[in-house]
Scaffold this active site. Structure first.
Site, mmCIF file in Angstrom:
data_model
loop_
_atom_site.group_PDB
_atom_site.id
_atom_site.type_symbol
_atom_site.label_atom_id
_atom_site.label_comp_id
_atom_site.label_asym_id
_atom_site.label_seq_id
_atom_site.Cartn_x
_atom_site.Cartn_y
_atom_site.Cartn_z
ATOM 1 N N ASP A 1 36.218 44.636 -7.390
ATOM 2 C CA ASP A 1 36.114 44.790 -8.620
ATOM 3 C C ASP A 1 37.690 44.550 -9.447
ATOM 4 O OD1 ASP A 1 33.869 45.052 -9.941
ATOM 5 O OD2 ASP A 1 33.670 47.113 -9.192
ATOM 6 N N GLN B 1 30.358 51.734 -7.454
ATOM 7 C CA GLN B 1 29.683 51.674 -8.745
ATOM 8 C C GLN B 1 30.005 52.630 -9.497
ATOM 9 O OE1 GLN B 1 27.656 49.281 -9.464
ATOM 10 N NE2 GLN B 1 27.171 49.801 -11.376
ATOM 11 N N LYS C 1 22.944 43.522 -7.099
ATOM 12 C CA LYS C 1 24.061 43.037 -6.261
ATOM 13 C C LYS C 1 23.830 42.785 -4.952
ATOM 14 C CE LYS C 1 27.202 45.286 -9.682
ATOM 15 N NZ LYS C 1 28.053 46.562 -9.876
HETATM 16 N N1 GUN Z 1 29.284 49.950 -13.798
HETATM 17 C C1 GUN Z 1 28.824 48.876 -14.824
HETATM 18 N N2 GUN Z 1 29.591 47.901 -14.676
HETATM 19 C C2 GUN Z 1 30.305 48.092 -13.333
HETATM 20 C C3 GUN Z 1 31.059 46.918 -12.816
HETATM 21 O O1 GUN Z 1 31.394 45.684 -13.124
HETATM 22 N N3 GUN Z 1 31.832 47.429 -11.659
HETATM 23 C C4 GUN Z 1 31.419 48.699 -11.173
HETATM 24 N N4 GUN Z 1 32.086 49.049 -9.899
HETATM 25 N N5 GUN Z 1 30.731 49.498 -11.674
HETATM 26 C C5 GUN Z 1 30.066 49.175 -12.887
#
Ligand code: GUN
Length: 279
Positions: A116, A93, A49
């Site tokens: 998100d 995350q 990311k």
């Molecule tokens: N863990 C696995 N996929 C994701 C995601 O799309 N967002 C977040 N915040 N954590 C994750």
């Protein structure tokens, strides 16, 4: 043979457009990512990311905590980021270490910075059929992929396997909002194979091999969200690609299908939130 839903190709197109847009911006969005604990997959995801954001011209900061971090420490940091005008998007995350209540943490994020779309505010908007600030990344990526290939959603029977807050629940709602008839299946669902057979669009987000040969009806559109390593160390999805692709009309591969679309959506969401912040 099924048409391959190429997530990498669409991601690259989205990135090109985003880069052009970002190049013209006098100031840039800043994405803050909170990573708690030492989950190796999370470390890889967060690194991807950060690198992707920087390649496009989005600033990013990663705030790391050891696995014994307290809920209060994370919440205090989120409040600080909420009040920091230079931070335009916040991502926590998941998963968080087991002793931390993820709902308390996520709901501290200002909905306008919730990249998100996972806060109660943004989920509530989505479930009420209203517009959240942004949509959760993986479901958004799935819809972008279906739209790119002109796959009709209205009136179709969409079967979702899995009911997670990250994928199953929000994608089911987004499909409902697009006038699909939606069935969500999970570990307690009876007659799973009979239900799968009735799907026009099948979205599998389980993380285990669940969709094999003869499971789907002819010309079903198959979206595979699962990604894991099998016993031999190979990356694979929930769906037996070689067999299912013989009868599906479209299928997303693993890797190269939904994964790249999730990161593309995260970048789109980061820029969308920035645009809201400067209105
Ligand atoms: N863990 C696995 N996929 C994701 C995601 O799309 N967002 C977040 N915040 N954590 C994750």
């Amino acid at each position: 043979m099924a048409i391959i839903l190429d997530g990498k190709k669409l991601r690259d197109k989205i990135f090109e457009d985003l880069k052009n847009k970002l190049d013209k911006m006098p100031q840039k969005p800043t994405l803050a990512v909170i990573l708690a604990g030492d989950n190796p997959a999370s470390q890889i995801y967060v690194n991807t990311k950060k690198k992707t954001a920087e390649k496009l011209g989005i600033k990013s900061v990663v705030i790391e905590y050891p696995s014994n971090v307290t809920e209060k420490e994370i919440i205090d940091k989120i409040n600080e980021l909420n009040n920091d005008k230079t931070i335009t998007a916040i991502l926590v995350q998941l998963p968080l270490p087991g002793h931390i209540n993820k709902h308390n943490v996520l709901d501290t994020i200002l909905p306008q910075k919730d990249v998100d779309g996972l806060t109660a505010f943004n989920c509530g908007k989505l479930f009420a059929g209203e517009k959240p600030y942004v949509y959760p990344c993986t479901p958004k990526g799935i819809l972008l992929l279906l739209d790119e290939y002109n796959i009709e959603i209205e009136g179709k029977h969409v079967v979702v396997l899995g009911r997670s807050n990250l994928v199953g629940r929000p994608v089911a709602q987004m499909m409902l909002n697009r006038n699909a008839t939606v069935t969500t299946c999970h570990s307690k669902t009876k007659n799973l194979t009979d239900i799968i057979k009735t799907a026009d669009i099948l979205i599998s987000a389980v993380g285990k091999s669940v969709v094999g040969e003869n499971f789907i009806k002819n010309n079903c559109v198959v979206i595979d969200v699962g990604i894991f390593k099998d016993e031999t160390g190979h990356i694979r999805g929930d769906v037996d690609f070689d067999k299912v692709s013989k009868t599906a009309s479209h299928i997303s591969p693993v890797p190269g299908g939904v994964g790249p679309m999730t990161i593309a959506s995260l970048m789109l969401n980061t820029v969308e939130l920035y645009e809201i912040s400067t209105l």
